[in-house]
Scaffold this motif. Structure first.
Motif, PDB file in Angstrom:
ATOM      1  N   ILE A  10      80.359 107.915  64.332  1.00 54.79           N
ATOM      2  CA  ILE A  10      81.356 107.060  64.977  1.00 54.79           C
ATOM      3  C   ILE A  10      81.016 106.878  66.453  1.00 54.79           C
ATOM      4  CG2 ILE A  10      83.775 106.912  65.694  1.00 54.79           C
ATOM      5  CD1 ILE A  10      84.513 108.284  63.050  1.00 54.79           C
ATOM      6  N   ASN A  11      80.735 107.976  67.135  1.00 60.47           N
ATOM      7  CA  ASN A  11      80.400 107.902  68.563  1.00 60.47           C
ATOM      8  C   ASN A  11      79.123 107.105  68.802  1.00 60.47           C
ATOM      9  OD1 ASN A  11      81.978 109.733  70.758  1.00 60.47           O
ATOM     10  ND2 ASN A  11      82.292 110.548  68.678  1.00 60.47           N
ATOM     11  N   ASP A  12      78.107 107.329  67.961  1.00 60.28           N
ATOM     12  CA  ASP A  12      76.843 106.610  68.126  1.00 60.28           C
ATOM     13  C   ASP A  12      77.037 105.105  67.946  1.00 60.28           C
ATOM     14  OD1 ASP A  12      75.594 108.990  68.583  1.00 60.28           O
ATOM     15  OD2 ASP A  12      74.708 109.167  66.578  1.00 60.28           O
ATOM     16  N   ALA A  13      77.853 104.726  66.953  1.00 67.60           N
ATOM     17  CA  ALA A  13      78.095 103.298  66.696  1.00 67.60           C
ATOM     18  C   ALA A  13      78.760 102.639  67.896  1.00 67.60           C
ATOM     19  CB  ALA A  13      78.955 103.129  65.447  1.00 67.60           C
ATOM     20  N   PHE A  14      79.754 103.311  68.483  1.00 66.80           N
ATOM     21  CA  PHE A  14      80.428 102.753  69.652  1.00 66.80           C
ATOM     22  C   PHE A  14      79.485 102.666  70.843  1.00 66.80           C
ATOM     23  CE2 PHE A  14      84.422 103.123  67.448  1.00 66.80           C
ATOM     24  CZ  PHE A  14      85.248 102.199  68.076  1.00 66.80           C
ATOM     25  N   GLU A  15      78.705 103.704  71.062  1.00 64.88           N
ATOM     26  CA  GLU A  15      77.809 103.707  72.216  1.00 64.88           C
ATOM     27  C   GLU A  15      76.745 102.615  72.109  1.00 64.88           C
ATOM     28  OE1 GLU A  15      77.974 105.246  75.047  1.00 64.88           O
ATOM     29  OE2 GLU A  15      79.818 106.268  74.434  1.00 64.88           O
ATOM     30  N   SER A  16      76.215 102.403  70.896  1.00 65.80           N
ATOM     31  CA  SER A  16      75.140 101.415  70.740  1.00 65.80           C
ATOM     32  C   SER A  16      75.646  99.981  70.866  1.00 65.80           C
ATOM     33  CB  SER A  16      74.452 101.599  69.379  1.00 65.80           C
ATOM     34  OG  SER A  16      75.366 101.426  68.313  1.00 65.80           O
ATOM     35  N   HIS A  17      76.957  99.771  70.696  1.00 67.58           N
ATOM     36  CA  HIS A  17      77.512  98.410  70.787  1.00 67.58           C
ATOM     37  C   HIS A  17      78.559  98.288  71.890  1.00 67.58           C
ATOM     38  CE1 HIS A  17      75.569  96.920  67.132  1.00 67.58           C
ATOM     39  NE2 HIS A  17      75.889  98.051  66.534  1.00 67.58           N
ATOM     40  N   TRP A  18      78.594  99.263  72.807  1.00 67.83           N
ATOM     41  CA  TRP A  18      79.677  99.331  73.796  1.00 67.83           C
ATOM     42  C   TRP A  18      79.807  98.039  74.610  1.00 67.83           C
ATOM     43  CZ3 TRP A  18      83.424 102.876  74.109  1.00 67.83           C
ATOM     44  CH2 TRP A  18      84.260 102.856  75.233  1.00 67.83           C
ATOM     45  N   ASP A  19      78.703  97.550  75.137  1.00 68.00           N
ATOM     46  CA  ASP A  19      78.752  96.348  75.983  1.00 68.00           C
ATOM     47  C   ASP A  19      79.194  95.124  75.199  1.00 68.00           C
ATOM     48  OD1 ASP A  19      77.949  97.822  78.151  1.00 68.00           O
ATOM     49  OD2 ASP A  19      75.830  97.319  77.938  1.00 68.00           O
ATOM     50  N   GLU A  20      78.859  95.071  73.910  1.00 66.08           N
ATOM     51  CA  GLU A  20      79.254  93.933  73.069  1.00 66.08           C
ATOM     52  C   GLU A  20      80.699  94.041  72.594  1.00 66.08           C
ATOM     53  OE1 GLU A  20      75.379  92.545  70.612  1.00 66.08           O
ATOM     54  OE2 GLU A  20      76.106  94.556  70.135  1.00 66.08           O
ATOM     55  N   LEU A  21      81.196  95.274  72.504  1.00 68.29           N
ATOM     56  CA  LEU A  21      82.572  95.481  72.046  1.00 68.29           C
ATOM     57  C   LEU A  21      83.597  95.193  73.133  1.00 68.29           C
ATOM     58  CD1 LEU A  21      82.209  98.763  69.947  1.00 68.29           C
ATOM     59  CD2 LEU A  21      83.117  96.590  69.092  1.00 68.29           C
ATOM     60  N   PHE A  22      83.201  95.413  74.390  1.00 62.13           N
ATOM     61  CA  PHE A  22      84.152  95.303  75.495  1.00 62.13           C
ATOM     62  C   PHE A  22      83.585  94.438  76.621  1.00 62.13           C
ATOM     63  CE2 PHE A  22      84.699  99.484  73.443  1.00 62.13           C
ATOM     64  CZ  PHE A  22      85.974  99.296  72.906  1.00 62.13           C
ATOM     65  N   VAL A  23      83.346  93.172  76.283  1.00 59.18           N
ATOM     66  CA  VAL A  23      82.866  92.213  77.291  1.00 59.18           C
ATOM     67  C   VAL A  23      83.983  92.016  78.327  1.00 59.18           C
ATOM     68  CG1 VAL A  23      82.265  89.793  77.673  1.00 59.18           C
ATOM     69  CG2 VAL A  23      81.294  91.039  75.727  1.00 59.18           C
ATOM     70  N   PRO A  24      83.662  92.103  79.623  1.00 60.05           N
ATOM     71  CA  PRO A  24      84.704  91.896  80.652  1.00 60.05           C
ATOM     72  C   PRO A  24      85.345  90.513  80.534  1.00 60.05           C
ATOM     73  CG  PRO A  24      82.691  92.795  81.615  1.00 60.05           C
ATOM     74  CD  PRO A  24      82.351  92.416  80.216  1.00 60.05           C
ATOM     75  N   ASN A  25      86.620  90.436  80.854  1.00 58.52           N
ATOM     76  CA  ASN A  25      87.295  89.147  80.864  1.00 58.52           C
ATOM     77  C   ASN A  25      86.636  88.231  81.902  1.00 58.52           C
ATOM     78  OD1 ASN A  25      89.285  89.783  78.938  1.00 58.52           O
ATOM     79  ND2 ASN A  25      90.529  90.807  80.490  1.00 58.52           N
ATOM     80  N   PRO A  26      86.301  86.991  81.523  1.00 52.75           N
ATOM     81  CA  PRO A  26      85.709  86.070  82.514  1.00 52.75           C
ATOM     82  C   PRO A  26      86.728  85.698  83.592  1.00 52.75           C
ATOM     83  CG  PRO A  26      86.193  84.923  80.457  1.00 52.75           C
ATOM     84  CD  PRO A  26      86.433  86.373  80.188  1.00 52.75           C
ATOM     85  N   ILE A  27      86.224  85.370  84.754  1.00 53.36           N
ATOM     86  CA  ILE A  27      87.075  84.984  85.878  1.00 53.36           C
ATOM     87  C   ILE A  27      86.962  83.474  86.080  1.00 53.36           C
ATOM     88  CG2 ILE A  27      87.611  85.335  88.309  1.00 53.36           C
ATOM     89  CD1 ILE A  27      87.968  87.843  86.631  1.00 53.36           C
ATOM     90  N   VAL A  28      88.098  82.791  86.061  1.00 53.77           N
ATOM     91  CA  VAL A  28      88.154  81.345  86.297  1.00 53.77           C
ATOM     92  C   VAL A  28      89.182  81.076  87.379  1.00 53.77           C
ATOM     93  CG1 VAL A  28      88.683  79.078  85.309  1.00 53.77           C
ATOM     94  CG2 VAL A  28      87.450  80.776  83.935  1.00 53.77           C
ATOM     95  N   ASN A  29      88.736  80.465  88.471  1.00 53.63           N
ATOM     96  CA  ASN A  29      89.622  80.163  89.606  1.00 53.63           C
ATOM     97  C   ASN A  29      90.353  81.414  90.105  1.00 53.63           C
ATOM     98  OD1 ASN A  29      88.935  77.408  89.445  1.00 53.63           O
ATOM     99  ND2 ASN A  29      90.542  77.041  87.909  1.00 53.63           N
ATOM    100  N   GLY A  30      89.633  82.513  90.132  1.00 52.90           N
ATOM    101  CA  GLY A  30      90.191  83.755  90.653  1.00 52.90           C
ATOM    102  C   GLY A  30      91.087  84.513  89.695  1.00 52.90           C
ATOM    103  N   LYS A  31      91.246  84.026  88.474  1.00 57.69           N
ATOM    104  CA  LYS A  31      92.110  84.694  87.498  1.00 57.69           C
ATOM    105  C   LYS A  31      91.308  85.100  86.259  1.00 57.69           C
ATOM    106  CE  LYS A  31      96.369  82.231  88.763  1.00 57.69           C
ATOM    107  NZ  LYS A  31      97.471  81.373  88.246  1.00 57.69           N
ATOM    108  N   GLN A  32      91.670  86.250  85.699  1.00 59.55           N
ATOM    109  CA  GLN A  32      91.031  86.702  84.468  1.00 59.55           C
ATOM    110  C   GLN A  32      91.493  85.843  83.294  1.00 59.55           C
ATOM    111  OE1 GLN A  32      90.669  90.859  83.423  1.00 59.55           O
ATOM    112  NE2 GLN A  32      91.382  91.470  85.457  1.00 59.55           N
ATOM    113  N   VAL A  33      90.559  85.513  82.415  1.00 59.50           N
ATOM    114  CA  VAL A  33      90.880  84.795  81.179  1.00 59.50           C
ATOM    115  C   VAL A  33      90.893  85.803  80.039  1.00 59.50           C
ATOM    116  CG1 VAL A  33      90.172  82.979  79.571  1.00 59.50           C
ATOM    117  CG2 VAL A  33      89.841  82.671  82.040  1.00 59.50           C
ATOM    118  N   MET A  34      92.081  86.118  79.536  1.00 64.82           N
ATOM    119  CA  MET A  34      92.212  87.035  78.406  1.00 64.82           C
ATOM    120  C   MET A  34      91.803  86.306  77.123  1.00 64.82           C
ATOM    121  SD  MET A  34      93.456  89.697  79.968  1.00 64.82           S
ATOM    122  CE  MET A  34      94.536  90.249  81.314  1.00 64.82           C
TER     123      MET A  34
END
Length: 555
Positions: free
Chosen positions: A398-422
């Motif tokens: 379980i831990n290995d699966a999360f670690e290997s895909h961490w960046d893809e699982l939790f992409v930061p919210n993009p910022i548009v006009n100074g506001k986060q897009v959920m």
């Protein structure tokens, strides 16, 4: 100017009427023609005896209200409209094809909406069954508008990339791509949108964990329970007749029957977790519950000098399973694995309690989710070490699966006009829509036809779903006062659209009736064995097969 006029019977919403058809052409564009008629205001189609209002009505009845063809036929007949089921099929298809053309003509409106919002979240999703072709959908994730849908042979990069490239030409690059974990989708998205972050669908990620961690242990649990012949022994209790009179033994016999139904339900209904069947561990949970109640009933009967054979037999049946150490071993592993996976789903907001329904994006704080997932993964590792054995391996997986895909699982919210897009971090909305479509088709045509119908109409139905999207109605169809008039410019495209539709969906079989295939096979061999010249041989074989083959292809 008027090119010519003729009389024709036209089926309208008020029945069949004889009308005068005027075919108009333009001096500067003589190949472009439109047909108008004086019976109704609805446009008509060349070589078609129903007006546009009837076509739209049939489309809504079949695709929105999920009515079967004979039900539509009865509905129309009650209103004085007589059409064959074949005509209903053709007109409902015309409705889909015309709306797709209307949708394709609204690219500028869709692009303007995306620009007003500062960008878009692109959800890409493909689905198929049993090796069939893929219904591939591109959806704008903030307003749930289906941008494009197509039928492709597979999710391989060579089929997906052209669709994404066409999308990019019109709409540019999205803020984020949400996709499942298929390799072809990852490669196509990376090559087409090299600078766009990709969020993998969290539901698919957990589903893959389920496949890896649950399936094998559940098979082993099943194998040990089956050795006790539990299902057949429980079904034997159903054979006794039930009587609801005042006799206590008869009432307890009815209780046993209810208990047996409760125990067999997970097996008979193939209970699943997300997508993988887990009926035997669910049955084991129920065995523990029922066994406790059976023990209490037997205790009460004993204290009141009552003996009930069915209760005693049921007690022995359940006890044999509960006392089996191998069953308990795999049950314990599965129980802890599912407990961990359920907690992960709860923290990702894709739990069973919400039935995978969407949470409002603004209610999910990514940083809070990251923190809770980190803490949970740490606790899972610690519990695995404490329990030892298989638990260490499962916790590590379980831990290995999360670690290997961490960046893809939790992409930061993009910022548009100074506001986060959920945004939603899964494709459940698209998948739910697909499941509803399959269910409606299954209810209308039967299980055996569901896959074929999805291949026939799945992509077109995805696009038609926009018609019931409130944002699409307001922003994209803002200038549509009467749908019939908006569809009429594409009437002349229908012959080519129908041809393209059937060409894309034809099977791999050669167009030879089954009862004629053996004759074709025999004739081919006989001609090949004859003493004809090469030229005559080729012509004869072509005639038999009904296909053209170049001379150099014949040896």
């Amino acid at each position: 100017m008027v090119r010519y006029t003729n009389k024709r019977s036209i089926t309208t919403l008020r029945g069949t009427k004889t009308t005068i058809i005027k075919v108009l052409t333009c001096k500067n564009h003589p190949d472009e023609r439109i047909s108008i008629q004086d019976a109704t205001k609805a446009p008509v189609m060349p070589k078609c005896h129903t007006d546009m209002d009837v076509i739209i009505l049939i489309g809504i009845l079949r695709w929105r209200l999920k009515m079967k063809r004979y039900e539509i036929q009865s509905f129309l007949r009650a209103r004085g409209i007589s059409l064959s089921t074949g005509s209903i099929s053709n007109r409902s298809l015309d409705c889909l094809l015309l709306f797709k053309q209307l949708h394709n003509s609204k690219k500028n409106e869709i692009k303007a909406l995306i620009n007003r919002k500062g960008g878009m979240i692109l959800h890409i999703y493909g689905t198929h069954r049993s090796g069939g072709r893929v219904v591939f959908v591109l959806q704008e994730g903030l307003e749930d508008i289906v941008i494009n849908a197509d039928l492709i042979p597979s999710e391989a990069e060579k089929h997906v990339s052209p669709i994404l490239s066409k999308f990019k030409e019109v709409y540019g690059s999205p803020l984020v791509i949400v996709r499942d974990m298929a390799r072809g989708l990852r490669l196509s998205a990376s090559n087409t949108f090299s600078k766009t972050p990709q969020q993998i669908c969290q539901v698919h990620f957990i589903r893959n964990l389920e496949k890896d961690l649950v399936t094998e242990n559940h098979k082993r649990l099943k194998s040990f329970i089956v050795k006790h012949k539990l299902t057949s022994r429980l079904k034997a209790f159903r054979k006794s007749e039930m009587e609801y009179d005042g006799d206590l033994k008869n009432l307890e016999r009815c209780w046993v029957h209810v208990a047996v139904d409760y125990l067999l339900y997970p097996i008979e209904k193939h209970i699943k977790w997300i997508s993988r069947p887990i009926p035997y561990i669910v049955q084991y949970y129920r065995i523990k519950e029922v066994f406790n109640l059976v023990s209490r009933l037997i205790s009460w009967n004993t204290s009141n000098n009552v003996v009930h054979k069915s209760l005693t037999e049921l007690d022995e049946c359940l006890r044999s399973v509960l006392e089996d150490s191998q069953i308990f071993y795999y049950y314990s592993i599965l129980d802890k694995t599912l407990e961990w996976l359920d907690e992960l789903r709860d923290n990702l907001r894709i739990s069973r309690e919400t039935n995978l329904k969407d949470f409002p994006s603004e209610d999910i704080e990514v940083e809070g989710v990251l923190k809770s997932i980190r803490e949970l993964l740490s606790r899972i590792s610690e519990e695995g070490r404490e329990l030892e054995g298989q638990y260490i391996k499962i916790a590590s997986s379980i831990n290995d699966a999360f670690e290997s895909h961490w960046d893809e699982l939790f992409v930061p919210n993009p910022i548009v006009n100074g506001k986060q897009v959920m945004f939603r971090r899964h494709n459940n909305g698209l998948e739910s829509s697909h499941r509803r479509t399959r269910k409606a088709i299954r209810e209308r045509t039967g299980r055996s036809e569901t896959n074929r119908e999805m291949e026939q109409f799945g992509d077109l139905l995805a696009i038609l779903s926009n018609l019931w999207n409130k944002t699409y109605q307001k922003e994209i169809l803002h200038d549509v006062e009467y749908l019939g008039n908006s569809l009429s410019p594409f009437i002349n495209d229908l012959p080519e659209l129908r041809k393209e539709y059937h060409e894309a969906r034809k099977g791999s079989e050669m167009p030879i009736a089954d009862e004629k295939r053996m004759d074709v096979l025999e004739d081919f061999v006989q001609v090949l064995e004859s003493s004809k010249s090469p030229g005559e041989l080729v012509c004869a074989l072509q005639s038999i097969l009904g296909a053209e083959v170049p001379v150099e292809a014949v040896y």
